[in-house]
Design a protein around this motif. Structure first.
Motif, mmCIF file in Angstrom:
data_model
loop_
_atom_site.group_PDB
_atom_site.id
_atom_site.type_symbol
_atom_site.label_atom_id
_atom_site.label_comp_id
_atom_site.label_asym_id
_atom_site.label_seq_id
_atom_site.Cartn_x
_atom_site.Cartn_y
_atom_site.Cartn_z
ATOM 1 N N SER A 13 38.991 48.133 31.827
ATOM 2 C CA SER A 13 38.478 49.427 31.364
ATOM 3 C C SER A 13 37.855 49.210 29.993
ATOM 4 O O SER A 13 38.487 48.624 29.112
ATOM 5 C CB SER A 13 39.614 50.454 31.261
ATOM 6 O OG SER A 13 40.202 50.674 32.523
ATOM 7 N N PRO A 14 36.628 49.669 29.789
ATOM 8 C CA PRO A 14 35.967 49.424 28.505
ATOM 9 C C PRO A 14 36.673 50.124 27.350
ATOM 10 O O PRO A 14 37.257 51.203 27.525
ATOM 11 C CB PRO A 14 34.553 49.989 28.720
ATOM 12 C CG PRO A 14 34.690 50.971 29.841
ATOM 13 C CD PRO A 14 35.770 50.446 30.721
ATOM 14 N N TRP A 199 44.178 45.605 24.649
ATOM 15 C CA TRP A 199 43.488 44.979 25.772
ATOM 16 C C TRP A 199 42.696 46.022 26.566
ATOM 17 O O TRP A 199 43.064 47.206 26.599
ATOM 18 C CB TRP A 199 44.499 44.314 26.702
ATOM 19 C CG TRP A 199 45.007 42.990 26.230
ATOM 20 C CD1 TRP A 199 44.525 41.747 26.545
ATOM 21 C CD2 TRP A 199 46.137 42.760 25.359
ATOM 22 N NE1 TRP A 199 45.267 40.778 25.926
ATOM 23 C CE2 TRP A 199 46.258 41.362 25.193
ATOM 24 C CE3 TRP A 199 47.031 43.601 24.700
ATOM 25 C CZ2 TRP A 199 47.256 40.782 24.407
ATOM 26 C CZ3 TRP A 199 48.025 43.048 23.910
ATOM 27 C CH2 TRP A 199 48.125 41.649 23.767
ATOM 28 N N SER A 200 41.645 45.563 27.212
ATOM 29 C CA SER A 200 40.778 46.437 28.020
ATOM 30 C C SER A 200 41.389 46.698 29.394
ATOM 31 O O SER A 200 40.761 46.469 30.436
ATOM 32 C CB SER A 200 39.387 45.813 28.186
ATOM 33 O OG SER A 200 38.721 45.694 26.959
ATOM 34 N N VAL A 228 41.964 39.257 30.452
ATOM 35 C CA VAL A 228 41.553 40.597 30.032
ATOM 36 C C VAL A 228 41.004 40.549 28.602
ATOM 37 O O VAL A 228 41.681 40.048 27.697
ATOM 38 C CB VAL A 228 42.737 41.584 30.096
ATOM 39 C CG1 VAL A 228 42.288 42.980 29.676
ATOM 40 C CG2 VAL A 228 43.335 41.614 31.504
ATOM 41 N N PRO A 229 39.794 41.056 28.368
ATOM 42 C CA PRO A 229 39.262 41.095 26.990
ATOM 43 C C PRO A 229 40.145 41.955 26.098
ATOM 44 O O PRO A 229 40.828 42.877 26.568
ATOM 45 C CB PRO A 229 37.872 41.723 27.162
ATOM 46 C CG PRO A 229 37.555 41.613 28.612
ATOM 47 C CD PRO A 229 38.854 41.631 29.345
ATOM 48 N N ILE A 248 47.175 48.712 27.241
ATOM 49 C CA ILE A 248 48.167 47.744 26.783
ATOM 50 C C ILE A 248 47.816 47.289 25.369
ATOM 51 O O ILE A 248 46.664 47.010 25.061
ATOM 52 C CB ILE A 248 48.240 46.544 27.743
ATOM 53 C CG1 ILE A 248 48.735 46.997 29.117
ATOM 54 C CG2 ILE A 248 49.159 45.455 27.184
ATOM 55 C CD1 ILE A 248 48.787 45.894 30.156
ATOM 56 N N HIS A 249 48.834 47.216 24.523
ATOM 57 C CA HIS A 249 48.628 46.799 23.139
ATOM 58 C C HIS A 249 49.881 46.098 22.627
ATOM 59 O O HIS A 249 50.961 46.205 23.209
ATOM 60 C CB HIS A 249 48.273 48.002 22.250
ATOM 61 C CG HIS A 249 49.262 49.126 22.313
ATOM 62 N ND1 HIS A 249 49.314 50.008 23.383
ATOM 63 C CD2 HIS A 249 50.245 49.532 21.471
ATOM 64 C CE1 HIS A 249 50.273 50.891 23.195
ATOM 65 N NE2 HIS A 249 50.869 50.626 22.040
#
Length: 280
Positions: A13-14, A199-200, A228-229, A248-249
């Motif tokens: 997800s951007p 994270w994206s 994941v970017p 997610i962080h």
């Protein structure tokens, strides 16, 4: 013949990231609440002098304790994580004098931001208040110093699972249907590391089940996030960060000058179109 299905790769997800220096824009905070901005980093949002006073209050506070819920760190204040409503609100009442001592008599950025956001939302016909129940009311914030070792001082996680599974006794559970915003104010930072990494990827219930974190959202493995970017917020004392906690962080490892990474934190989110709740 049995077909073994390979684990599905995390959906990307951007991220919509805004970073600015100086005064706090309440309209941007509302944009995070509405899910229009994923992350907002306001640099130099409050004074270093205020930050240092809050940090000193944190270190000498008699309410400072080590977390006992499987998340490594030291805290002042209450957390609803893995607690029923009765226990959380009892903890909130017990922690209230310690939170008040943490903020002291200074013109602090937490109460200032709460009051400014309350006025702006009121003008739009929306109420902002602390979450409450028959057992009491939430505190306006809590304070943390994460102590995890390895690659992360705080491992990758999401904040929605714990709200979604909070239970019917919590009015805040309704916020899980909207954007759960994590608000962090940084009063002390190490020389190196301690970045807020996002994270994206905004996991679904199925994603959480596949990772064994359905009710907690904590922790996700680095292997799961490998492709994941991500974006790192490079934080300094006096900065404020707001993120969509459904993504997610985590917090990267810290080193350097021996200073602790101390932050004030709370959550907020729409429980109804005309009500935003604030809790810890």
């Amino acid at each position: 013949m049995v077909t073994v299905q390979a684990p599905q790769a995390p959906a990307i997800s951007p991220l919509e990231i805004r970073e600015r220096t100086g005064s706090i824009s309440i309209s941007e905070i509302i944009s995070v609440l509405k899910g229009e901005i994923t992350g907002l980093h306001i640099k130099q949002a409050f004074s270093v002098e205020v930050a240092e006073e809050i940090t000193a209050n944190f270190i000498r506070n008699p309410g400072l304790r080590e977390r006992k819920d499987g998340v490594p760190g030291y805290c002042i204040g209450a957390s609803h994580y893995r607690k029923d409503a009765a226990m959380y609100f009892a903890d909130s009442e017990n922690a209230r004098p310690f939170v008040e001592a943490l903020l002291g008599n200074i013109v602090d950025p937490v109460r200032g931001l709460f009051d400014a956001l309350k006025r702006e939302l009121h003008d739009q016909g929306i109420e902002l208040r602390l979450t409450r129940s028959e057992w009491g009311e939430a505190n306006i914030c809590r304070a943390f110093c994460w102590s995890g070792t390895g690659s992360y001082a705080l491992q990758p996680h999401d904040d929605v699972a714990q709200v979604l599974c909070a239970g019917n006794d919590y009015e805040l559970a309704a916020a899980a249907n909207n954007t759960v915003v994590a608000l962090n104010l940084y009063t002390s930072m190490p020389e190196e590391g301690g970045d807020l990494r996002i994270w994206s990827h905004k996991p679904t219930v199925a994603d959480r089940k596949s990772q064994g974190v359905e009710t907690t959202g904590y922790p996700y493995s680095t292997a799961y996030l490998e492709a994941v970017p991500c974006h790192d917020f490079k934080l300094k004392v006096g900065d404020i960060a707001l993120i969509d906690g459904g993504f997610i962080h985590g917090v990267t490892s810290q080193s350097g000058n021996g200073k602790r990474r101390v932050l004030l934190n709370n959550f907020l989110g729409f429980a109804r179109p005309d009500l935003v709740l604030w809790w810890t």
